[in-house]
Write a protein that holds these residues in place. Structure first.
Motif, PDB file in Angstrom:
ATOM      1  N   GLY A  10       0.773  -1.237   0.000  1.00  0.00           N
ATOM      2  CA  GLY A  10       0.000   0.000   0.000  1.00  0.00           C
ATOM      3  C   GLY A  10       0.802   1.284   0.000  1.00  0.00           C
ATOM      4  O   GLY A  10       0.227   2.370  -0.021  1.00  0.00           O
ATOM      5  N   LYS A  11       2.131   1.206   0.003  1.00  0.00           N
ATOM      6  CA  LYS A  11       2.958   2.422   0.042  1.00  0.00           C
ATOM      7  C   LYS A  11       2.952   3.095  -1.327  1.00  0.00           C
ATOM      8  O   LYS A  11       3.337   2.485  -2.325  1.00  0.00           O
ATOM      9  CB  LYS A  11       4.413   2.097   0.406  1.00  0.00           C
ATOM     10  N   PRO A  12       2.552   4.361  -1.410  1.00  0.00           N
ATOM     11  CA  PRO A  12       2.647   5.065  -2.687  1.00  0.00           C
ATOM     12  C   PRO A  12       4.117   5.261  -3.046  1.00  0.00           C
ATOM     13  O   PRO A  12       4.961   5.453  -2.174  1.00  0.00           O
ATOM     14  CB  PRO A  12       1.948   6.396  -2.424  1.00  0.00           C
ATOM     15  N   CYS A  13       4.405   5.183  -4.338  1.00  0.00           N
ATOM     16  CA  CYS A  13       5.804   5.226  -4.756  1.00  0.00           C
ATOM     17  C   CYS A  13       5.955   5.871  -6.128  1.00  0.00           C
ATOM     18  O   CYS A  13       4.967   6.139  -6.820  1.00  0.00           O
ATOM     19  CB  CYS A  13       6.391   3.822  -4.760  1.00  0.00           C
ATOM     20  N   ALA A  14       7.205   6.095  -6.482  1.00  0.00           N
ATOM     21  CA  ALA A  14       7.576   6.564  -7.815  1.00  0.00           C
ATOM     22  C   ALA A  14       8.917   5.947  -8.155  1.00  0.00           C
ATOM     23  O   ALA A  14       9.686   5.570  -7.259  1.00  0.00           O
ATOM     24  CB  ALA A  14       7.652   8.087  -7.864  1.00  0.00           C
ATOM     25  N   VAL A  15       9.188   5.869  -9.456  1.00  0.00           N
ATOM     26  CA  VAL A  15      10.434   5.287  -9.942  1.00  0.00           C
ATOM     27  C   VAL A  15      11.127   6.303 -10.844  1.00  0.00           C
ATOM     28  O   VAL A  15      10.506   6.862 -11.750  1.00  0.00           O
ATOM     29  CB  VAL A  15      10.184   3.984 -10.738  1.00  0.00           C
TER      30      VAL A  15
ATOM     31  N   THR B 182       2.038  15.329  -4.207  1.00  0.00           N
ATOM     32  CA  THR B 182       0.582  15.235  -4.354  1.00  0.00           C
ATOM     33  C   THR B 182       0.144  13.778  -4.394  1.00  0.00           C
ATOM     34  O   THR B 182      -0.847  13.398  -3.764  1.00  0.00           O
ATOM     35  CB  THR B 182       0.125  15.972  -5.636  1.00  0.00           C
ATOM     36  N   TRP B 183       0.892  12.953  -5.128  1.00  0.00           N
ATOM     37  CA  TRP B 183       0.586  11.523  -5.231  1.00  0.00           C
ATOM     38  C   TRP B 183       0.614  10.844  -3.850  1.00  0.00           C
ATOM     39  O   TRP B 183      -0.294  10.111  -3.491  1.00  0.00           O
ATOM     40  CB  TRP B 183       1.605  10.848  -6.165  1.00  0.00           C
ATOM     41  N   VAL B 184       1.660  11.136  -3.091  1.00  0.00           N
ATOM     42  CA  VAL B 184       1.779  10.523  -1.755  1.00  0.00           C
ATOM     43  C   VAL B 184       0.636  10.997  -0.866  1.00  0.00           C
ATOM     44  O   VAL B 184       0.025  10.188  -0.154  1.00  0.00           O
ATOM     45  CB  VAL B 184       3.161  10.848  -1.125  1.00  0.00           C
ATOM     46  N   GLU B 185       0.330  12.252  -0.896  1.00  0.00           N
ATOM     47  CA  GLU B 185      -0.751  12.799  -0.051  1.00  0.00           C
ATOM     48  C   GLU B 185      -2.082  12.109  -0.379  1.00  0.00           C
ATOM     49  O   GLU B 185      -2.853  11.818   0.526  1.00  0.00           O
ATOM     50  CB  GLU B 185      -0.859  14.309  -0.236  1.00  0.00           C
ATOM     51  N   ARG B 186      -2.324  11.854  -1.637  1.00  0.00           N
ATOM     52  CA  ARG B 186      -3.587  11.223  -2.051  1.00  0.00           C
ATOM     53  C   ARG B 186      -3.642   9.739  -1.707  1.00  0.00           C
ATOM     54  O   ARG B 186      -4.734   9.196  -1.549  1.00  0.00           O
ATOM     55  CB  ARG B 186      -3.784  11.372  -3.558  1.00  0.00           C
ATOM     56  N   HIS B 187      -2.479   9.088  -1.655  1.00  0.00           N
ATOM     57  CA  HIS B 187      -2.480   7.634  -1.521  1.00  0.00           C
ATOM     58  C   HIS B 187      -1.927   7.100  -0.193  1.00  0.00           C
ATOM     59  O   HIS B 187      -1.995   5.904   0.045  1.00  0.00           O
ATOM     60  CB  HIS B 187      -1.708   7.020  -2.685  1.00  0.00           C
TER      61      HIS B 187
END
Length: 184
Positions: free
Chosen positions: A106-111, A177-182
């Motif tokens: 469930g951890k939001p992430c980016a690559v 923004t992505w982390v805040e949403r997820h």
């Protein structure tokens, strides 16, 4: 927005690697709502299920705890032979066990990937993303970050490419923004 803790995983173990320089540049480009910290992966023993006992290697436990404490994950990787480095894959495997208790879930992430060539580590980026599907990690889709020609973007540790600097700021704003949403 709340301040979110982000674990940064650097796929290259070399101290002066371009991946580490890029990770540090991403950290500098991040908005103040993100608190980023590199979680070292070089000391993790290779994953072996035989060592998954009531007392697994202490470095595995410490790594898993640091991942669990994070609100999100930023993967920074070079491309090795059109895929991700073994050390990064090992870290992903260590954090995914014991089965059913993955630290990643469930951890939001980016690559973000990089290479000296024009493709910017496209193969590595997508190899990491492939594992994230199984780990149930929501991965930021856009903007994508394939940084090509990395060897001409730094003078020592200093990022000298203004276009890249601007892109990294945009990328990190989107990631916040992505982390805040997820994030939970």
């Amino acid at each position: 927005m709340a301040t979110r803790k982000i674990a940064v995983l650097v796929g290259s173990l070399r101290k002066a690697s371009f991946t580490r320089k890029l990770a540090k540049s991403l950290m500098l480009a991040a908005p103040p709502t993100l608190e980023l910290d590199i979680v070292e992966i070089g000391g993790l023993p290779m994953y072996n299920e035989d060592d998954e006992t009531d007392t697994p290697p202490p470095s595995w436990t410490e790594f898993r705890d640091r991942v669990r404490e994070a609100d999100g994950i930023l993967f920074c990787t070079p491309e090795y032979n059109r895929s991700l480095p073994g050390a990064l894959k090992n870290a992903i495997d260590v954090g995914s066990r014991p089965y059913g208790k993955a630290a990643w879930t469930g951890k939001p992430c980016a690559v973000v990937s990089q290479s000296p060539g024009a493709l910017g580590g496209f193969g590595a980026n997508h190899a990491v993303r492939q594992t994230l599907v199984f780990l149930n990690m929501p991965c930021m889709q856009m903007p994508e970050a394939y940084i090509g020609g990395i060897t001409g973007k730094f003078d020592g540790d200093q990022l000298t490419d203004d276009g890249l600097r601007s892109f990294l700021q945009q990328f990190m704003g989107c990631f916040a923004t992505w982390v805040e949403r997820h994030a939970d």
